[in-house]
Write an enzyme that holds these catalytic residues in place. Structure first.
Site, PDB file in Angstrom:
ATOM      1  N   ILE A  70      -2.358  -7.558  14.456  1.00  0.00           N
ATOM      2  CA  ILE A  70      -1.318  -7.456  15.491  1.00  0.00           C
ATOM      3  C   ILE A  70      -1.813  -6.629  16.676  1.00  0.00           C
ATOM      4  O   ILE A  70      -1.693  -7.024  17.837  1.00  0.00           O
ATOM      5  CB  ILE A  70      -0.033  -6.830  14.898  1.00  0.00           C
ATOM      6  CG1 ILE A  70       0.403  -7.613  13.653  1.00  0.00           C
ATOM      7  CG2 ILE A  70       1.080  -6.795  15.940  1.00  0.00           C
ATOM      8  CD1 ILE A  70       1.435  -6.897  12.801  1.00  0.00           C
ATOM      9  N   ASN A 111       0.849  -1.204   0.000  1.00  0.00           N
ATOM     10  CA  ASN A 111       0.000   0.000   0.000  1.00  0.00           C
ATOM     11  C   ASN A 111       0.876   1.243   0.000  1.00  0.00           C
ATOM     12  O   ASN A 111       2.107   1.146  -0.026  1.00  0.00           O
ATOM     13  CB  ASN A 111      -0.962  -0.024   1.188  1.00  0.00           C
ATOM     14  CG  ASN A 111      -0.213  -0.110   2.500  1.00  0.00           C
ATOM     15  OD1 ASN A 111       0.531   0.793   2.859  1.00  0.00           O
ATOM     16  ND2 ASN A 111      -0.384  -1.230   3.208  1.00  0.00           N
ATOM     17  N   LYS A 119       8.344 -17.006 -10.789  1.00  0.00           N
ATOM     18  CA  LYS A 119       7.584 -15.901 -11.382  1.00  0.00           C
ATOM     19  C   LYS A 119       6.387 -16.447 -12.176  1.00  0.00           C
ATOM     20  O   LYS A 119       6.557 -17.357 -12.993  1.00  0.00           O
ATOM     21  CB  LYS A 119       8.508 -15.090 -12.293  1.00  0.00           C
ATOM     22  CG  LYS A 119       7.847 -13.846 -12.835  1.00  0.00           C
ATOM     23  CD  LYS A 119       8.796 -13.032 -13.691  1.00  0.00           C
ATOM     24  CE  LYS A 119       8.042 -11.914 -14.367  1.00  0.00           C
ATOM     25  NZ  LYS A 119       8.817 -11.266 -15.400  1.00  0.00           N
ATOM     26  N   PRO A 172      -2.920 -11.794  10.518  1.00  0.00           N
ATOM     27  CA  PRO A 172      -3.241 -11.578  11.938  1.00  0.00           C
ATOM     28  C   PRO A 172      -3.359 -10.089  12.228  1.00  0.00           C
ATOM     29  O   PRO A 172      -2.610  -9.289  11.660  1.00  0.00           O
ATOM     30  CB  PRO A 172      -2.025 -12.175  12.665  1.00  0.00           C
ATOM     31  CG  PRO A 172      -0.948 -12.280  11.649  1.00  0.00           C
ATOM     32  CD  PRO A 172      -1.599 -12.392  10.307  1.00  0.00           C
TER      33      PRO A 172
END
Ligand code: C5P
Length: 404
Positions: free
Chosen positions: A317, A221, A299, A315
């Protein structure tokens, strides 16, 4: 060693001994609590000069403060022994001006830079930090004008301590109660430049995570890591021992901070758990919510058809750390693109966090400055746009106050 009651959280408080504190008292029923504050300040070894607005003297007599501080109280521009110059002399050599209680009217005066009584004039003439502890009816606190004034005061660098929410002298319930004298005392060392988080172990996550899809591609991101790095720096400045668990960024490690580099959410999760127990956990990282459940070992070759990726959740955190029996003081971040207050507060409650920092992602990502809102049990506290380091310092001051 500290003069404050043990918090049980490992913070070693810095002494107020020999600090010169100017305690301003304005008109409000909470003025009676300022007498206890003056007593605690003197007991802590501070030299206290009290200045009262005319309205404050209607609630508590200056003689009370004179007896507690051992000095005549400053009350008027035209009285005293300062040859009409008390408003200038009063703040010279002063380490901090603390106005408690600060009425709505006084905040308005400060925001406008007015100087028509001794206390407002000396606030304007000062060169030291200024802190205010607002106290007023909840409607007065919520009024657009008061909130506008607070935005201005914060932008001017004034420290706003509280208010708390609860029962009010008028019989109503809501935000506007002055913080208790002991809570104000706990905030002072930090305002005086002392180590707000001295002795505390702080873990900060920062940056994006990168979830591989194949050896050369992945999901990530736009987080730059700047906010998390600024938070780590501000915590270190405040005297904490800081571990920064960082996803991939191109930033330099802040001075005095130990950095652990990770790539994926799983690695970040493991690195954070390895740092526990700690006193404060600040999760700034933009952790990828999903990862590919089977990253290809080679790849992936281009084909004419589409490509289906099966994603599985990572998860959480922060939620996991906050749910531990030995949970540190946990701070979350929420980057939203709309309905900030609603989503941020829902996230805070869901993850059971005492403090969550909200921002609009489109206004913040990749920039050097940010506009933030702090959400805690007392409501929302806007931090108008400022450099990320300045915002991080305000965040640390706020969380230190909440931890006490
Ligand atoms: O649930 P959401 O991702 O919106 O929550 C954001 C907050 O939770 C941030 O403080 C972020 O660092 C933390 N978080 C985390 N682990 C995740 C997802 C988010 O620690 N997997």
């Amino acid at each position: 060693m500290g003069i404050f009651p043990e918090t049980g959280q490992g913070i070693e408080r810095v002494s107020l001994t020999d600090k010169n504190i100017l305690l301003g008292v304005t008109g409000g029923i909470a003025a009676y609590k300022a007498a206890e504050l003056a007593r605690l300040l003197v007991k802590a070894g501070a030299r206290v000069q009290v200045a009262m607005s005319e309205a404050a003297t209607r609630f508590v007599g200056p003689l009370t403060f004179q007896a507690l501080s051992g000095k005549p109280v400053l009350t008027g521009l035209w009285q005293g022994e300062g040859a009409g110059m008390d408003h200038i002399h009063a703040s010279r050599g002063t380490d901090l001006v603390l106005v408690a209680p600060a009425s709505a009217d006084f905040l308005a005066k400060l925001a406008q830079g007015r100087a028509d009584d001794l206390l407002s004039a000396l606030c304007l003439a000062r060169a030291c930090p200024l802190a205010v502890a607002p106290a007023m009816n909840r409607e007065m606190w919520a009024a657009a004008a008061t909130q506008r004034n607070l935005v201005q005061l914060r932008a001017d660098g004034v420290h706003v301590l509280g208010p708390a929410a609860g029962e009010q002298a008028c019989g109503e319930t809501g935000p506007g109660r002055m913080l208790e004298p002991a809570e104000l005392m706990a905030a002072l060392p930090g305002l005086l430049g002392a180590g707000l988080l001295a002795g505390a172990r702080v873990v900060v996550t920062a940056g994006p995570t990168y979830e591989p899809v194949d050896p050369v591609r992945g999901l990530t991101n736009l987080s730059s890591g700047r906010m998390g790095y600024a938070v780590a720096q501000a915590a270190a400045e405040a005297g904490a021992t800081v571990c920064l668990v960082s996803g991939p960024t191109c930033l330099a490690t802040p001075p005095g901070v130990r950095r652990v580099d990770v790539r994926t959410a799983h690695q970040m999760h493991a690195a954070v758990l390895a740092e526990l127990p700690c006193d404060v956990f600040i999760a700034v990282a933009a952790v990828a919510d999903y990862r590919s459940d089977s990253a290809a070992p080679q790849k992936i070759k281009k084909d004419t058809g589409g490509l289906d990726l099966h994603l599985v959740p990572n998860p959480d955190i922060l939620a996991e750390v906050a749910a531990r029996p030995d949970a540190p003081f946990c701070v979350g971040f929420a980057a939203e693109t709309e309905r900030l207050a609603e989503y941020a507060e829902a996230k805070r409650l869901k993850k059971k966090l005492p403090l969550l920092v909200g921002n609009l992602a489109q206004d913040t990502l990749g920039q050097d400055s940010a506009e933030l809102v702090l959400f805690d049990d007392n409501g929302a506290h806007p931090l108008p746009r400022a450099a990320k380091l300045a915002q991080a310092r305000s965040l640390i001051a706020h969380l230190a106050l909440l931890r006490t």
